[in-house]
Design an enzyme around this catalytic site. Structure first.
Site, PDB file in Angstrom:
ATOM      1  N   CYS A 331     -32.214  30.680  75.240  1.00  0.00           N
ATOM      2  CA  CYS A 331     -32.436  31.524  76.227  1.00  0.00           C
ATOM      3  C   CYS A 331     -32.987  31.231  77.396  1.00  0.00           C
ATOM      4  O   CYS A 331     -32.418  31.583  78.556  1.00  0.00           O
ATOM      5  CB  CYS A 331     -32.601  32.883  75.781  1.00  0.00           C
ATOM      6  SG  CYS A 331     -33.558  32.897  74.275  1.00  0.00           S
ATOM      7  N   ARG A 360     -36.773  24.083  65.176  1.00  0.00           N
ATOM      8  CA  ARG A 360     -38.047  25.166  64.883  1.00  0.00           C
ATOM      9  C   ARG A 360     -38.732  24.711  63.676  1.00  0.00           C
ATOM     10  O   ARG A 360     -37.831  24.438  62.564  1.00  0.00           O
ATOM     11  CB  ARG A 360     -37.184  26.523  64.458  1.00  0.00           C
ATOM     12  CG  ARG A 360     -36.522  27.347  65.539  1.00  0.00           C
ATOM     13  CD  ARG A 360     -35.825  28.475  65.368  1.00  0.00           C
ATOM     14  NE  ARG A 360     -34.935  29.192  66.141  1.00  0.00           N
ATOM     15  CZ  ARG A 360     -34.311  30.148  66.019  1.00  0.00           C
ATOM     16  NH1 ARG A 360     -34.338  30.859  64.936  1.00  0.00           N
ATOM     17  NH2 ARG A 360     -33.625  30.651  67.090  1.00  0.00           N
ATOM     18  N   GLN A 378     -27.006  26.158  67.805  1.00  0.00           N
ATOM     19  CA  GLN A 378     -26.435  27.337  67.903  1.00  0.00           C
ATOM     20  C   GLN A 378     -25.398  27.257  68.825  1.00  0.00           C
ATOM     21  O   GLN A 378     -25.395  26.914  69.933  1.00  0.00           O
ATOM     22  CB  GLN A 378     -27.712  28.249  68.275  1.00  0.00           C
ATOM     23  CG  GLN A 378     -28.669  28.824  67.820  1.00  0.00           C
ATOM     24  CD  GLN A 378     -29.719  29.659  68.131  1.00  0.00           C
ATOM     25  OE1 GLN A 378     -30.394  29.343  69.402  1.00  0.00           O
ATOM     26  NE2 GLN A 378     -29.951  30.573  67.444  1.00  0.00           N
ATOM     27  N   ASP A 380     -24.564  29.478  71.128  1.00  0.00           N
ATOM     28  CA  ASP A 380     -25.247  30.401  71.906  1.00  0.00           C
ATOM     29  C   ASP A 380     -24.409  30.946  73.080  1.00  0.00           C
ATOM     30  O   ASP A 380     -23.582  30.112  73.694  1.00  0.00           O
ATOM     31  CB  ASP A 380     -26.603  29.981  72.027  1.00  0.00           C
ATOM     32  CG  ASP A 380     -27.493  31.139  72.097  1.00  0.00           C
ATOM     33  OD1 ASP A 380     -27.222  32.208  72.234  1.00  0.00           O
ATOM     34  OD2 ASP A 380     -28.784  30.524  72.220  1.00  0.00           O
ATOM     35  N   HIS A 382     -25.411  33.648  76.584  1.00  0.00           N
ATOM     36  CA  HIS A 382     -26.095  34.726  77.179  1.00  0.00           C
ATOM     37  C   HIS A 382     -24.945  35.413  78.083  1.00  0.00           C
ATOM     38  O   HIS A 382     -24.442  34.781  79.012  1.00  0.00           O
ATOM     39  CB  HIS A 382     -27.181  34.167  77.926  1.00  0.00           C
ATOM     40  CG  HIS A 382     -28.014  33.425  76.933  1.00  0.00           C
ATOM     41  ND1 HIS A 382     -28.045  32.189  76.378  1.00  0.00           N
ATOM     42  CD2 HIS A 382     -29.083  34.245  75.861  1.00  0.00           C
ATOM     43  CE1 HIS A 382     -29.037  31.924  75.392  1.00  0.00           C
ATOM     44  NE2 HIS A 382     -29.397  32.880  75.358  1.00  0.00           N
ATOM     45  N   LYS A 461     -30.191  44.784  67.666  1.00  0.00           N
ATOM     46  CA  LYS A 461     -29.231  43.820  67.269  1.00  0.00           C
ATOM     47  C   LYS A 461     -28.394  44.277  66.189  1.00  0.00           C
ATOM     48  O   LYS A 461     -28.615  45.079  65.594  1.00  0.00           O
ATOM     49  CB  LYS A 461     -29.863  42.577  66.896  1.00  0.00           C
ATOM     50  CG  LYS A 461     -30.621  42.716  65.631  1.00  0.00           C
ATOM     51  CD  LYS A 461     -31.373  41.443  65.262  1.00  0.00           C
ATOM     52  CE  LYS A 461     -32.225  41.354  63.973  1.00  0.00           C
ATOM     53  NZ  LYS A 461     -32.617  40.058  63.380  1.00  0.00           N
ATOM     54  N   HIS A 507     -28.007  38.254  73.920  1.00  0.00           N
ATOM     55  CA  HIS A 507     -27.624  36.823  73.277  1.00  0.00           C
ATOM     56  C   HIS A 507     -26.827  37.303  72.040  1.00  0.00           C
ATOM     57  O   HIS A 507     -26.902  38.152  71.595  1.00  0.00           O
ATOM     58  CB  HIS A 507     -28.987  36.522  72.565  1.00  0.00           C
ATOM     59  CG  HIS A 507     -30.385  36.696  73.371  1.00  0.00           C
ATOM     60  ND1 HIS A 507     -30.876  35.477  74.014  1.00  0.00           N
ATOM     61  CD2 HIS A 507     -30.981  37.850  73.671  1.00  0.00           C
ATOM     62  CE1 HIS A 507     -32.049  36.114  74.538  1.00  0.00           C
ATOM     63  NE2 HIS A 507     -32.268  37.209  74.309  1.00  0.00           N
TER      64      HIS A 507
END
Length: 634
Positions: A331, A360, A378, A380, A382, A461, A507
């Site tokens: 992000c 991570r 990911q 991902d 946004h 979420k 996200h």
RNA sequence: GCCAAUAUAGCUCAGUUGGUAGAGCAGCGGUUUCGUAAACCGCAGGUCAAGGGUUCGAGUCCCUUUAUUGGCUCCA
């Protein structure tokens, strides 16, 4: 007294129990009665019924009855453990999906040998066939009861129950437990059970509390069902993606890189196909693709809040005396991309996607094949938008996720997680955000469960969970509203009024992580991927070396048409070659012998074992292309 | 990270009370040219996870570390 049975009204004498009634109906029931549902609520069979009601007798075929059976088994387990280790303190023992467990506080951890002893003791208790007897105690007496028995966890449970809650106890033989019920009539009904494993588990699920010893087990109506279940578990293990990853030469995790997966050539083919598909559908859905750096400086992570709140999970380093961190999330990078220019409300929503590699430092004990790793990609994106656009945009994302999961034939579960205790932001913002998510789900008439207080601190979420071969669920897709980062980074757009406004940010991931998704994919198809995803789609198998030339030509033609084709010219018997291709789960095998060479055709066999017969290569190509284009699941 | 179990050849696994490390498959070399899930013969392959200890002697017993598995916690 009139009792309305599931299939019509019946009259019975007053004071009869469901057990009595079940006895009278035994001819009709055929199956053994386990518990009853009276006016919709599950209850014990032996409780007398003295009022008009709707009665349903449940047998082992009902899921609720299975829960009652397993819960009863957990009482038997606790009784057995107390008999063998009188000092063990009881915690809780519920029925769970496919089984039950009971938690104990003991001085010495349980051993596998002890489990065997417990099973034997349980068998003795079952043979004794003690009746379950329920009784209630007033609060003070209940506490005293458990204090006298030196059961501090039970005392705590009672103290935490609401003042006016009824405190029911159940006694079977010499064992009494605090319990809301219901149970089977007696311990003898627990016929087929097995203790499956021992594990540590924190009291009340918090790592701040003491770790207790948990015993897992399962119970079924009879031995045949239990054996069938254990057999299913064994079969499911053959679908384990960790095993298939190695067997099919797709991917693996080595001791040298705990949580850092390797993708081998065939796995990479699969992965690239997934990514190609991802790019295509995102392009169609109005996303633009970006790529942000894997490592960014400390100042950025401080501004995003990760440095303060997520540092334990981040890999950090120092370069030229400056601190950097490898990104655990995409992000902040995505936000920098948004900030590259001024935005008008006319430009929104702005959807930018990224296949972002994140790292991570997950707890070592949490690692699990490709499902939980320390570095993953990911898919991902946004999305920045005006508050009015939330509902429609969420719907759009939902449809995208649904479309992708349907493409793979995955059933999934949707969960909505709401405001947690440590949340930031105003009540108003949370209400708006939560309504946006919930409204979208309601508009789409999606079934979902609500996880109260399980949202991120920065927003609510929607999570999408997929199942692995053992029925464990893994979160894959997620849609998260973020009310934090736009503030922290002072994101703006210019509205029709010429003023600056704060955009709403979400996200979202569809696959979740490419790695986890491949894990799910592998287990779901047991390695037999649909044709469009199969790393090797066709294998040409020759019977004698007189067919080599044609085999090479067939392969060249298929490859030229974009079909991933392998060739087996080895001096081996056809049965051997078929077996190998079969084990590699290659969708189509083309057998070539003298006959086929003469007729210039191929003999087609599928991995399911069917021999389709002979056809010419053009006809085969047509068939393959059709299946690939439609992404047929087969 | 916590609780427990496990770690022997590329893979799946034997290895007895401590006494020189074994099989099948895979690999390599031969023979065999064969019709839809395993032809035959031979060869090679291991610092028994790593490090330390006990012992005349350790794959085996003890300790530490690492990794894996099943849970807990956490999470895509």
């Amino acid at each position: 007294m009139i009792i309305t049975l599931k299939d019509g009204k019946r009259e019975f004498a007053n004071g009869l129990s469901a057990l009595d009634i079940a006895g009278q109906l035994s001819q009709e029931l055929k199956k053994q009665a386990i518990c009853a549902r009276v006016d919709g609520a599950i209850t014990e069979l032996w409780k007398p019924i003295d009022h008009d009601c709707a009665l349903e007798i449940l047998t082992f075929e009902d899921d609720e009855a299975k829960r009652v059976l397993r819960h009863t088994a957990s009482h038997v387990l606790a009784q057995a453990v107390k008999k063998l280790k009188p000092n063990a303190k009881l915690a809780i023992g519920p029925a769970i999906e496919n089984g039950f467990y009971y938690d104990f506080d003991v001085d010495e951890p349980f051993t596998p040998d002890f489990l065997v002893d417990v099973e034997k003791e349980m068998a003795r208790i079952v043979i004794k066939n003690d009746r379950f007897e329920g009784f209630e105690l007033p609060r003070a007496e209940a506490i005293q009861f458990m204090q006298e028995r030196n059961e501090p966890y039970k005392v705590q449970l009672i103290e935490d129950l609401p003042e006016d809650a009824p405190l029911s106890f159940y006694k079977q033989g010499d064992f009494t437990d605090l319990c809301a019920g219901p149970h089977l009539p007696s311990t003898g009904k627990v016929k087929a059970f097995k203790l499956t494993s021992i594990a540590g588990a924190y009291w009340r699920g918090s790592e701040k509390n003491k770790m207790l010893q948990r015993i897992y087990g399962t119970a079924f109506a009879d031995k045949a069902e239990l054996d069938a279940y254990l057999q299913r578990i064994e079969e499911a293990k053959k679908r384990d993606h960790r095993r298939l990853g190695r067997e099919l030469d797709l991917f693996d995790i080595r001791d040298e890189g705990p949580g850092f997966p390797f993708f081998y050539p065939k796995g990479m083919v699969l992965r690239n196909l997934l990514e190609d598909y991802w790019r295509q559908i995102h392009h169609e859905a109005g996303y633009e693709e970006i790529k942000t750096p894997i490592m960014l400086n400390r100042a950025l992570w401080e501004r995003s809040g990760h440095w303060d709140h997520y540092k334990d999970n981040m890999y950090t380093t120092k370069i030229d005396d400056m601190d950097f961190a490898i990104k655990p999330m995409n992000c902040p990078g995505g936000i920098l991309v948004y900030q590259r220019k001024l935005w008008s409300y006319r430009d929104l929503p702005c959807r930018s996607g990224e296949l972002g590699l994140v790292h991570r430092h997950e707890l070592s004990g949490a690692l699990h094949g490709l499902m939980r790793v320390r570095c993953f990609t990911q898919d991902d994106a946004h999305i920045f938008m005006t508050p009015e656009q939330i509902r429609d945009e969420i719907k759009g994302v939902y449809r995208l996720i649904d479309k992708v999961y349907q493409t793979f034939g995955f059933p999934y579960k949707v969960e909505l997680s709401t405001r947690p205790e440590n949340a930031i932001g105003t009540d108003e913002m949370w209400a708006l955000a939560t309504e946006g998510l919930q409204g979208a789900l309601d508009d789409l008439a999606v079934p979902y469960t609500i996880n109260e207080g399980d949202g991120a601190f920065y927003g609510p979420k929607i999570d999408f969970h997929l199942e692995d071969s053992l029925g464990r669920t893994w979160q894959c897709g997620t849609i998260q509203l973020d009310m934090n980062l736009p503030e922290r980074f002072d994101l703006t757009y210019t509205g029709p009024d010429g003023e600056k406004h704060r955009p709403v940010m979400i996200h979202r991931v569809v696959l979740g992580s490419i790695e986890r998704f491949i894990g799910i994919l592998t287990e779901h198809f047991a390695g037999a991927f649909p044709l469009w995803l199969a790393p090797v789609q066709v294998k040409v198998l020759t019977i004698t070396d007189r067919c080599d030339e044609m085999a090479k030509a067939v392969r060249a033609k298929l490859e030229a048409a974009g079909i991933r084709t392998e060739l087996d010219l080895r001096n081996e018997k056809i049965g051997f070659k078929v077996r190998e291709a079969q084990m590699m789960k290659i969708p189509y095998m083309l057998v070539l012998g003298d006959k086929e060479v003469e007729d210039q055709v191929v003999n087609v066999r599928t991995r399911k074992g069917d021999t389709i017969g002979t056809m010419n290569v053009d006809a085969l190509l047509e068939m393959l292309k059709q299946q690939i284009a439609t992404k047929a699941l087969q």
